[in-house]
Write an enzyme that holds these catalytic residues in place. Structure first.
Site, PDB file in Angstrom:
ATOM      1  N   LYS A  24      34.781  33.615  33.725  1.00 15.91           N
ATOM      2  CA  LYS A  24      35.242  33.264  35.077  1.00 15.91           C
ATOM      3  C   LYS A  24      34.820  34.336  36.090  1.00 15.91           C
ATOM      4  CE  LYS A  24      39.857  32.856  35.979  1.00 15.91           C
ATOM      5  NZ  LYS A  24      40.274  33.538  37.226  1.00 15.91           N
ATOM      6  N   ARG A  29      31.080  35.714  40.653  1.00 13.73           N
ATOM      7  CA  ARG A  29      30.142  36.665  41.256  1.00 13.73           C
ATOM      8  C   ARG A  29      28.734  36.102  41.314  1.00 13.73           C
ATOM      9  NH1 ARG A  29      34.546  39.062  39.317  1.00 13.73           N
ATOM     10  NH2 ARG A  29      35.203  41.120  40.052  1.00 13.73           N
ATOM     11  N   SER A 172      42.241  47.549  40.240  1.00 13.39           N
ATOM     12  CA  SER A 172      42.014  46.134  40.463  1.00 13.39           C
ATOM     13  C   SER A 172      40.545  45.890  40.791  1.00 13.39           C
ATOM     14  CB  SER A 172      42.892  45.628  41.617  1.00 13.39           C
ATOM     15  OG  SER A 172      42.346  44.453  42.175  1.00 13.39           O
ATOM     16  N   ASP A 321      44.450  40.196  31.706  1.00 12.86           N
ATOM     17  CA  ASP A 321      44.708  38.755  31.647  1.00 12.86           C
ATOM     18  C   ASP A 321      45.126  38.295  30.248  1.00 12.86           C
ATOM     19  OD1 ASP A 321      44.107  38.579  34.324  1.00 12.86           O
ATOM     20  OD2 ASP A 321      42.009  38.026  33.982  1.00 12.86           O
ATOM     21  N   ARG A 395      47.135  30.695  32.213  1.00 16.33           N
ATOM     22  CA  ARG A 395      47.236  31.587  31.047  1.00 16.33           C
ATOM     23  C   ARG A 395      48.607  31.463  30.363  1.00 16.33           C
ATOM     24  NH1 ARG A 395      42.353  33.274  30.998  1.00 16.33           N
ATOM     25  NH2 ARG A 395      41.331  33.989  32.895  1.00 16.33           N
TER      26      ARG A 395
END
Ligand code: S3P
Length: 434
Positions: A24, A29, A172, A321, A395
């Site tokens: 993802k 990107r 981040s 994640d 998730r």
């Protein structure tokens, strides 16, 4: 109310080969950077899921051409670093924090007006962490609640942004990437220092587009450029965050032996492999190679009895994640697992510390305690079937599905949110275990 989904306990071990969908982060990107570069690029194994389609739609609205080809690849024809056009409507990032935050870094430097919005979940997530540094670079951004939340408006910027050295309070990749993208348009070198290194796909891919970018430990520096140039092709590796569900399911379900092919194993993403190994999982990598600056491997997983572990600190951004699915692994492991330094989970698609605690406790009452920045999971207690909430968080849905498979079954109230990152999740699950 949308229909729930019942997941039954696996009747037998999972076997066979799986190719998980494209990564993802890399998919976002690939489209975003190609759109602001010169030339046309073929993106293979692009993730056709809601989040990345939000990015594609935004880049189209800004003037780039993004087309799906018959061979399922994507062709992106960029407009160049200074070729984007003023969008005719509000840019909709849907559920996607990556779309919104990375795009803000690009829009902050444009000589036109833009407005951004998203779904209810994204509208609750903090944007100040990106707005504040971009404003320091000279951007004019307005938004709800003192510019901290969606909807946001970006006012036209005449002239270059101001270069900056930024010490980010959070590890981040979305914050880092937004500043690096703005740095492409700045009047000198821009540096971002993180408390711990987050995923580095932006650095790697911008390098492939000709940007001058260098890293030392958790500090990245970018120089402004006149233009970016697309490579001919980008091959998106399989998403280790999607592979994570099968890594844990196969570890937990007795008699399993699966091979996950072509998975991205960029070291900034492989924290889950380290933690599963520490828990006693039987995970081996083979066919390790590199493609387009990203590491790839095939991963074999066989069932094993897991034991509890402790993790926190610099590993957290490398598995951020995967904490919900690692909590599921811990629920079935012998002994306690302690997770710390994971307060960022409170600002994901939902508050995942609270959501994981509440929902896993429905399956095994009293098994999980939330702490301020993590969880304590008392593993190895007998699960029962339960109806669980997904909070419309992809998730959460996939992690709870694995808990149901490995335990005594689960009913998910809102299962469709897997479309955000893994639209074929339930089909793959059915093929593997029924
Ligand atoms: C992402 C970065 C992470 C991650 C998200 C994708 C990215 O978010 O949780 O799913 O592609 O840059 P943060 O940067 O907010 O930690």
């Amino acid at each position: 109310m949308a229909e729930g989904r019942e997941i039954h306990p696996a009747k037998r071990g999972m076997t066979g080969k799986i190719r998980v969908p494209g990564d993802k982060s890399v998919s976002h990107r690939s489209v975003m950077f190609s759109a602001i570069a010169k030339g046309a690029v073929r993106v293979k194994n692009f993730l056709e899921a809601a989040d990345c389609l939000s990015t594609a739609a935004c880049m189209r609205a800004l003037g780039a051409s993004v087309e799906r080809r018959e061979d399922d690849s994507l062709r992106v024809t960029g407009v160049g670093l200074h070729g984007l056009k003023e969008p005719a409507a509000i840019l909709d990032a849907g559920n996607s924090g990556t779309t919104l935050r990375l795009l803000l870094g690009i829009l902050a430097a444009q000589p036109f007006f833009s407005a951004l919005a998203g779904d209810a979940s994204l509208s609750r997530r903090p944007m100040g962490r990106v707005v504040e540094p971009l404003v320091r670079m000279g951007a004019a951004i307005r938004g709800r609640d003192a510019n901290r939340f969606l909807p946001l408006a970006v006012l036209p910027r005449e002239g270059r942004l101001r270069a900056m050295d930024y010490e980010s309070p959070v590890a981040s990749a979305q914050v880092k990437s937004a500043i690096l993208l703005a740095g492409l348009y700045a009047d000198g070198e821009t540096t971002v220092e993180e408390p711990a290194l987050s995923r580095d796909h932006t650095e790697r891919m911008l390098g492939a587009f000709g940007a001058r970018i260098r890293r030392e430990d958790a500090t990245v520096t970018i120089e402004p450029v006149d233009e970016l140039f697309s490579p001919e092709e980008i091959i998106v590796p399989g998403d280790i965050s999607s592979a994570a569900y099968w890594l844990v399911a196969a570890s937990l379900i007795e008699g399993s032996d699966i091979l996950l092919e072509d998975v991205g194993v960029n070291p900034t993403r492989t924290g889950i492999l380290d933690v599963l190994s520490a828990m006693g999982a039987d995970v081996t990598l083979s066919n390790e190679r590199e493609s387009g600056g990203e590491a790839l491997a095939d991963i074999r997983v066989r069932s094993a009895s897991l034991r509890g572990t402790s993790f926190g600190g610099a590993i957290i951004p490398r598995l951020i994640d995967e904490i919900p699915i690692l909590a599921v692994a811990a629920l079935f492991a012998a002994g306690d697992t302690v997770i710390s330094g994971a307060a960022e989970l409170r600002v994901k698609e939902t508050d995942r510390l609270q959501a994981v605690t509440t929902e896993l406790n429905r399956l095994v009452p009293g098994a999980v305690e939330a702490t301020q920045d993590g969880m304590i999971i008392h593993g190895g207690r007998a699960p029962s079937p339960a109806v669980c909430r997904t909070y419309d968080d992809h998730r959460m849905a996939m992690s709870l599905a694995v808990a149901g498979l490995a335990g005594e079954g689960v009913t998910l109230d809102a299962p469709a949110c897997v479309n955000i990152s893994y639209p074929s999740f339930y089909q793959t699950m059915d093929r593997l275990v029924q």
